[in-house]
Scaffold this motif. Sequence first.
Motif, PDB file in Angstrom:
ATOM      1  N   UNK A   1       2.683   1.665  -3.338  1.00 50.88           N
ATOM      2  CA  UNK A   1       1.733   2.057  -4.381  1.00 50.88           C
ATOM      3  C   UNK A   1       1.430   3.547  -4.311  1.00 50.88           C
ATOM      4  N   UNK A   2       1.180   4.046  -3.104  1.00 50.92           N
ATOM      5  CA  UNK A   2       0.854   5.464  -2.930  1.00 50.92           C
ATOM      6  C   UNK A   2       2.030   6.377  -3.263  1.00 50.92           C
ATOM      7  N   UNK A   3       3.242   5.971  -2.959  1.00 51.73           N
ATOM      8  CA  UNK A   3       4.391   6.838  -3.136  1.00 51.73           C
ATOM      9  C   UNK A   3       5.087   6.702  -4.486  1.00 51.73           C
ATOM     10  N   UNK A   4       4.915   5.564  -5.157  1.00 48.76           N
ATOM     11  CA  UNK A   4       5.653   5.352  -6.407  1.00 48.76           C
ATOM     12  C   UNK A   4       4.768   5.292  -7.648  1.00 48.76           C
ATOM     13  N   UNK A   5       3.460   5.194  -7.463  1.00 52.76           N
ATOM     14  CA  UNK A   5       2.554   5.109  -8.606  1.00 52.76           C
ATOM     15  C   UNK A   5       1.748   6.407  -8.698  1.00 52.76           C
TER      16      UNK A   5
ATOM     17  N   UNK B   1       6.688  -4.255  -7.310  1.00 53.63           N
ATOM     18  CA  UNK B   1       6.316  -4.367  -5.891  1.00 53.63           C
ATOM     19  C   UNK B   1       5.015  -5.139  -5.705  1.00 53.63           C
ATOM     20  N   UNK B   2       4.055  -5.007  -6.633  1.00 57.90           N
ATOM     21  CA  UNK B   2       2.824  -5.793  -6.514  1.00 57.90           C
ATOM     22  C   UNK B   2       3.104  -7.273  -6.740  1.00 57.90           C
ATOM     23  N   UNK B   3       3.901  -7.585  -7.751  1.00 58.92           N
ATOM     24  CA  UNK B   3       4.228  -8.986  -8.036  1.00 58.92           C
ATOM     25  C   UNK B   3       4.985  -9.615  -6.868  1.00 58.92           C
TER      26      UNK B   3
ATOM     27  N   UNK C   1       0.835  -1.211   0.000  1.00 63.58           N
ATOM     28  CA  UNK C   1       0.000   0.000   0.000  1.00 63.58           C
ATOM     29  C   UNK C   1       0.864   1.252   0.000  1.00 63.58           C
ATOM     30  N   UNK C   2       1.863   1.285   0.872  1.00 68.40           N
ATOM     31  CA  UNK C   2       2.724   2.464   0.968  1.00 68.40           C
ATOM     32  C   UNK C   2       3.498   2.690  -0.329  1.00 68.40           C
TER      33      UNK C   2
ATOM     34  N   UNK D   1      -0.378  -0.954 -11.944  1.00 69.03           N
ATOM     35  CA  UNK D   1      -0.190  -1.398 -10.562  1.00 69.03           C
ATOM     36  C   UNK D   1       0.013  -2.908 -10.498  1.00 69.03           C
ATOM     37  N   UNK D   2      -0.876  -3.676 -11.134  1.00 64.58           N
ATOM     38  CA  UNK D   2      -0.784  -5.141 -11.029  1.00 64.58           C
ATOM     39  C   UNK D   2       0.400  -5.707 -11.812  1.00 64.58           C
ATOM     40  N   UNK D   3       1.003  -4.892 -12.656  1.00 64.36           N
ATOM     41  CA  UNK D   3       2.194  -5.322 -13.385  1.00 64.36           C
ATOM     42  C   UNK D   3       3.484  -4.814 -12.741  1.00 64.36           C
ATOM     43  N   UNK D   4       3.356  -4.033 -11.680  1.00 67.23           N
ATOM     44  CA  UNK D   4       4.534  -3.443 -11.036  1.00 67.23           C
ATOM     45  C   UNK D   4       5.318  -4.503 -10.270  1.00 67.23           C
TER      46      UNK D   4
END
Length: 94
Positions: free
Chosen positions: A29-33, A71-73, A26-27, A66-69
Amino acid sequence: MYIITVEYVIDPGHMLTFMDAVLENAETSLHKEEGCVQFDVSQSHDNPTHFFLYEQFVDEMAFQQHVESEHYLTFSKKTQSSVISKSVRHWYSC
């Protein structure tokens, strides 16, 4: 806005692993996306193995990024054995 809600049920023996990983996801995603506007992680008061995620993206393309990033993977791989069930819903704000 493009909204995603996710409900997780987590194996009780993997709670700390999941909690650490989901909060980091979550963190990051908010800071890098740039397309991620909101990413809330909630834990059920009545059943602590249940989690609810509320995510807002500027559009569907931002969510796909996001789902391809990386950090998500990484999050997905790290928590795979922790998840008993997962339900994802896609929404548009009115």
